[in-house]
Design a protein around this motif. Structure first.
Motif, short mmCIF file in Angstrom:
data_model
loop_
_atom_site.label_atom_id
_atom_site.label_comp_id
_atom_site.label_asym_id
_atom_site.label_seq_id
_atom_site.Cartn_x
_atom_site.Cartn_y
_atom_site.Cartn_z
N HIS A 124 0.80 -1.26 0.10
CA HIS A 124 0.11 -0.11 -0.06
C HIS A 124 0.91 1.31 -0.01
O HIS A 124 0.61 2.30 -0.79
CB HIS A 124 -1.21 -0.10 1.32
CG HIS A 124 -1.93 0.99 1.31
ND1 HIS A 124 -2.48 1.72 0.22
CD2 HIS A 124 -2.28 1.94 2.28
CE1 HIS A 124 -3.38 2.66 0.44
NE2 HIS A 124 -3.49 2.68 1.66
N THR A 125 2.03 1.23 0.87
CA THR A 125 2.97 2.39 0.65
C THR A 125 3.51 2.69 -0.63
O THR A 125 3.63 3.84 -0.90
CB THR A 125 4.14 2.15 1.88
OG1 THR A 125 3.68 1.91 3.09
CG2 THR A 125 5.03 3.22 1.86
N GLN A 126 3.83 1.58 -1.42
CA GLN A 126 4.31 1.75 -2.54
C GLN A 126 3.32 2.28 -3.60
O GLN A 126 3.63 3.20 -4.75
CB GLN A 126 4.91 0.39 -3.27
CG GLN A 126 5.90 -0.18 -2.25
CD GLN A 126 6.44 -1.31 -2.57
OE1 GLN A 126 6.31 -1.91 -3.92
NE2 GLN A 126 6.89 -2.34 -1.71
N HIS A 127 1.79 1.88 -3.58
CA HIS A 127 1.25 1.76 -4.74
C HIS A 127 -0.23 2.90 -4.36
O HIS A 127 -0.88 3.16 -5.32
CB HIS A 127 0.45 0.49 -5.20
CG HIS A 127 1.67 -0.36 -5.75
ND1 HIS A 127 2.33 -0.07 -6.85
CD2 HIS A 127 2.30 -1.38 -5.12
CE1 HIS A 127 3.31 -0.95 -7.02
NE2 HIS A 127 3.27 -1.95 -5.90
N HIS A 128 -0.24 3.19 -3.15
CA HIS A 128 -1.76 3.86 -2.54
C HIS A 128 -2.83 3.40 -3.58
O HIS A 128 -3.41 4.21 -4.06
CB HIS A 128 -1.32 5.38 -3.16
CG HIS A 128 0.08 5.73 -2.89
ND1 HIS A 128 0.18 6.31 -1.27
CD2 HIS A 128 1.25 6.10 -3.06
CE1 HIS A 128 1.43 6.52 -0.89
NE2 HIS A 128 1.93 6.59 -2.28
N PHE A 129 -3.40 2.45 -2.75
CA PHE A 129 -4.70 1.67 -3.44
C PHE A 129 -5.73 2.56 -2.99
O PHE A 129 -5.87 3.10 -2.05
CB PHE A 129 -4.65 0.51 -3.04
CG PHE A 129 -3.74 -0.59 -3.46
CD1 PHE A 129 -3.48 -0.94 -4.59
CD2 PHE A 129 -2.58 -1.12 -2.69
CE1 PHE A 129 -2.32 -1.83 -5.09
CE2 PHE A 129 -1.91 -1.95 -2.81
CZ PHE A 129 -1.52 -2.20 -4.13
N ASP A 130 -6.87 2.78 -3.94
CA ASP A 130 -8.14 3.19 -4.00
C ASP A 130 -8.96 2.22 -3.10
O ASP A 130 -9.83 2.68 -2.41
CB ASP A 130 -8.79 3.90 -5.14
CG ASP A 130 -7.84 4.82 -5.77
OD1 ASP A 130 -7.52 5.98 -5.06
OD2 ASP A 130 -7.45 4.41 -6.78
N ALA A 131 -8.89 1.07 -3.33
CA ALA A 131 -9.64 0.07 -2.76
C ALA A 131 -9.19 -1.18 -2.78
O ALA A 131 -8.02 -1.48 -3.22
CB ALA A 131 -10.83 -0.23 -3.96
N VAL A 132 -9.47 -2.21 -1.63
CA VAL A 132 -8.89 -3.28 -1.33
C VAL A 132 -10.05 -4.23 -1.35
O VAL A 132 -11.11 -4.16 -0.51
CB VAL A 132 -7.99 -3.39 -0.10
CG1 VAL A 132 -8.61 -2.91 1.11
CG2 VAL A 132 -7.43 -4.90 -0.25
N MET A 133 -9.77 -5.59 -1.92
CA MET A 133 -10.91 -6.50 -1.74
C MET A 133 -10.10 -7.81 -1.10
O MET A 133 -9.23 -8.29 -1.63
CB MET A 133 -11.48 -6.87 -3.02
CG MET A 133 -12.54 -8.21 -2.94
SD MET A 133 -13.08 -8.34 -4.72
CE MET A 133 -14.11 -6.98 -5.07
N VAL A 134 -10.63 -8.38 0.14
CA VAL A 134 -10.02 -9.60 0.54
C VAL A 134 -11.03 -10.73 0.16
O VAL A 134 -12.19 -10.53 0.39
CB VAL A 134 -9.88 -9.46 2.11
CG1 VAL A 134 -9.69 -10.74 2.69
CG2 VAL A 134 -8.86 -8.10 2.35
N GLU A 135 -10.42 -11.61 -0.42
CA GLU A 135 -11.09 -13.05 -0.59
C GLU A 135 -11.44 -13.54 0.76
O GLU A 135 -10.23 -14.08 1.16
CB GLU A 135 -10.44 -13.79 -1.48
CG GLU A 135 -10.50 -13.09 -3.27
CD GLU A 135 -11.69 -12.72 -3.57
OE1 GLU A 135 -12.55 -13.44 -3.30
OE2 GLU A 135 -11.72 -11.39 -4.21
N TYR A 136 -12.32 -14.01 1.16
CA TYR A 136 -12.99 -14.77 2.34
C TYR A 136 -12.76 -13.89 3.51
O TYR A 136 -11.75 -13.13 3.82
CB TYR A 136 -11.88 -15.98 2.58
CG TYR A 136 -12.21 -16.99 1.56
CD1 TYR A 136 -13.29 -17.89 1.49
CD2 TYR A 136 -11.38 -17.44 0.45
CE1 TYR A 136 -13.72 -18.78 0.48
CE2 TYR A 136 -11.44 -18.24 -0.59
CZ TYR A 136 -12.72 -18.99 -0.50
OH TYR A 136 -12.99 -19.90 -1.42
N VAL A 137 -13.90 -14.01 4.54
CA VAL A 137 -13.96 -13.12 5.70
C VAL A 137 -12.85 -13.69 6.71
O VAL A 137 -12.45 -12.83 7.40
CB VAL A 137 -15.23 -13.32 6.39
CG1 VAL A 137 -15.40 -14.73 6.82
CG2 VAL A 137 -15.63 -12.37 7.55
#
Length: 398
Positions: A124-137
């Motif tokens: 995240h520090t490298q790419h500064h994501f706008d959204a993150v999706m995690v597969e599986y709770v």
């Protein structure tokens, strides 16, 4: 989109990180197919997709790298040793006393190794994501790496609350992940948006978490494969290797296939996928094994069968069969989450009803052709609806 459906793009594209403990390649199981479809859909919608693969299972990393190039990050991973605080040990003892089956449940973070947090934070520090999706709770703790400026999503795949009870009711040993309602809710509340695979699960997740919950069904390439010729008698069952599929196979071989072959002696059952590993050679059964492209299996079949007797979640086998334009016979469990009026496939929950539906399709080319046509039309509409829902989540226009 090339293999799903074209829809109008709106709003600004997003930089998205998908965190998955499951590889997208090879596509030998339904969860892999789903994650790959989500990746491709988001790319086709104009978003910049990155994939952090936590190596809990082996995969074809070269194929994943070919798809994503420098945006693919394989991360070494080991399951953590389970630890409990004194309070948690007391709780476990109390809950176990009240319900002996509680021993089959896990806490929501039991499979998440905190070591991964620093690696994800670095990305995240490298790419500064706008959204993150995690597969599986049960990997939702990864969302703790992101602040309020990042849209946080959990793609649930299934309901894991008391999942062990499904196996126990069928007299089988529980496998994989099961948790409590309270623990699943705790994981879901880490997200801004919860993605369910079918509406019934959406209602449950919304109730226990209080989070915005959206249904994004399984996205499927539209690849009509039905032979569309004179009546035939080749059934096809596509399955990976797991207890739910094994039970369905037992039901099919022991109770359904003999009834079909009594009326259609030339009938054959084609098996595709790792399910072939547990099947002995026997008359009327052809083991195709793991194929590089399932279209090769669909092209040999006259009807797809999905005889699931238990399980949760959308049955990916059924929606994939429809996307291939295949006549389909399924149990109620095998067709959960797929609703159409008028019906676009036949159903049967008893061996007799299931076998009768198979024989009807095999003997009636006109019925088979109608079901094939209706399946393709339904799958196209299905994709359009769910791709639009996915894009609206990411762009914040839902």
């Amino acid at each position: 989109m090339n293999d799903l459906v074209q829809i109008r793009k709106s709003g600004a594209p997003r930089r998205i990180l998908i965190i998955s403990p499951t590889p997208t390649h090879p596509t030998t199981a339904g969860n892999r197919v789903r994650i790959l479809a989500l990746v491709k859909a988001l790319i086709s919608l104009g978003h910049e997709v990155h994939l952090a693969f936590l190596r809990t299972a082996s995969g074809d990393e070269e194929a994943m790298r070919t798809l994503l190039g420098g945006r693919f990050y394989p991360l070494s991973y080991t399951l953590p040793k389970r630890s409990r605080s004194l309070r948690e040990r007391i709780e476990d003892a109390w809950f176990g006393f009240r319900d002996p089956t509680y021993r089959h449940t896990l806490r929501i973070d039991d499979w998440f190794n905190p070591w991964a947090l620093s690696r994800i934070s670095d990305l995240h520090t490298q790419h500064h994501f706008d959204a993150v999706m995690v597969e599986y709770v049960f990997f939702s703790r990864a969302l703790e790496c992101f602040g309020p400026d990042v849209l946080k999503i959990v793609d649930t795949h299934d309901v894991f609350t008391d999942r062990h009870q499904l196996f126990l009711r069928e007299g089988r040993q529980p496998e994989w992940f099961s948790t409590t309602r309270r623990e699943e809710a705790r994981g879901l509340r880490r997200a801004d948006v919860v993605v369910a695979i079918q509406d019934m699960e959406r209602a449950f997740f919304s109730e226990i978490s209080g989070r915005k919950t959206v249904t994004v069904g399984h996205l499927v390439p539209l690849r009509p494969s039905h032979r569309g010729r004179s009546p035939g008698s080749c059934m096809l069952f596509v399955a990976s290797l797991n207890p739910v599929n094994n039970d369905a196979l037992d039901f099919l071989l022991a109770e359904i296939l003999p009834l079909v072959r009594a009326r259609l002696p030339e009938a054959r059952l084609l098996l595709a996928g790792r399910i072939c590993e547990v099947v002995a050679d026997q008359p009327g059964v052809v083991k195709l094994g793991v194929l590089p492209d399932l279209a090769l299996a669909y092209a040999q079949a006259d009807v797809v069968v999905v005889p699931m007797r238990f399980g949760t979640g959308l049955n990916i086998k059924s929606i994939e069969a429809l996307a291939h334009g295949m006549p389909l016979v399924a149990t109620s469990n095998g067709s959960k989450g797929i609703e159409a009026t008028p019906p676009i496939f036949l159903t049967g929950d008893t061996p007799e009803a299931f076998a009768d539906a198979v024989v009807r399709i095999c003997n009636d080319a006109e019925l088979a052709a109608r079901l094939s046509h209706d399946a393709s039309v339904f799958a196209e509409s299905w994709n359009a609806r769910h791709v639009a829902a996915l894009d609206a989540i990411i762009r914040g226009t839902e």
